[in-house]
Design a protein around this motif. Structure first.
Motif, PDB file in Angstrom:
ATOM      1  N   ARG A  83     -65.401  63.810 -58.125  1.00 22.44           N
ATOM      2  CA  ARG A  83     -65.033  64.248 -56.774  1.00 22.44           C
ATOM      3  C   ARG A  83     -64.173  63.171 -56.127  1.00 22.44           C
ATOM      4  O   ARG A  83     -64.190  62.001 -56.516  1.00 22.44           O
ATOM      5  N   PHE A  84     -63.437  63.580 -55.116  1.00 20.64           N
ATOM      6  CA  PHE A  84     -62.533  62.691 -54.391  1.00 20.64           C
ATOM      7  C   PHE A  84     -63.319  61.573 -53.708  1.00 20.64           C
ATOM      8  O   PHE A  84     -64.349  61.817 -53.080  1.00 20.64           O
ATOM      9  N   VAL A  85     -62.791  60.346 -53.810  1.00 22.49           N
ATOM     10  CA  VAL A  85     -63.379  59.197 -53.114  1.00 22.49           C
ATOM     11  C   VAL A  85     -62.451  58.729 -52.005  1.00 22.49           C
ATOM     12  O   VAL A  85     -62.868  58.634 -50.851  1.00 22.49           O
ATOM     13  N   LYS A  86     -61.184  58.439 -52.378  1.00 18.76           N
ATOM     14  CA  LYS A  86     -60.229  57.977 -51.371  1.00 18.76           C
ATOM     15  C   LYS A  86     -58.808  58.013 -51.915  1.00 18.76           C
ATOM     16  O   LYS A  86     -58.592  58.083 -53.128  1.00 18.76           O
ATOM     17  N   LYS A  87     -57.849  57.973 -51.007  1.00 21.10           N
ATOM     18  CA  LYS A  87     -56.435  57.821 -51.376  1.00 21.10           C
ATOM     19  C   LYS A  87     -56.213  56.375 -51.772  1.00 21.10           C
ATOM     20  O   LYS A  87     -56.816  55.468 -51.212  1.00 21.10           O
TER      21      LYS A  87
END
Length: 88
Positions: A83-87
């Motif tokens: 899953r997405f954590v950060k840019k």
């Protein structure tokens, strides 16, 4: 221009688990889908990329992650499923 660390698995074939319940033995549950990995991508140790996934440029997949859906460019993802954590 990518880094594939030790234990990385990239799958382009597999089984459609949605068809396991009430499965008709005559029905093929085999899936084939290409994987696309962009430039400057880092797949850390023991990551798995599932069939049909696209990982865009400049992304990082953290160690032990299982990528089941597309990853946009310039993002850090981890987990199972990833899953997405950060840019970045």
């Amino acid at each position: 221009d990518c880094v594939l660390s030790a234990g990385t698995t990239i799958l382009s074939t597999g089984e459609n688990t949605d068809l396991w319940v009430g499965r008709d033995p005559k029905r093929d549950i085999h899936v084939e889908a290409p994987v696309k990995i962009g430039r400057n991508v880092w797949l850390c140790a023991n990551t798995t990329v599932c069939p049909g996934v696209e990982i865009a440029d400049d992304s990082i997949i953290a160690a032990g992650s299982v990528v089941t859906k597309d990853v946009p460019d310039g993002e850090l993802w981890y987990g199972n499923p990833a899953r997405f954590v950060k840019k970045i």
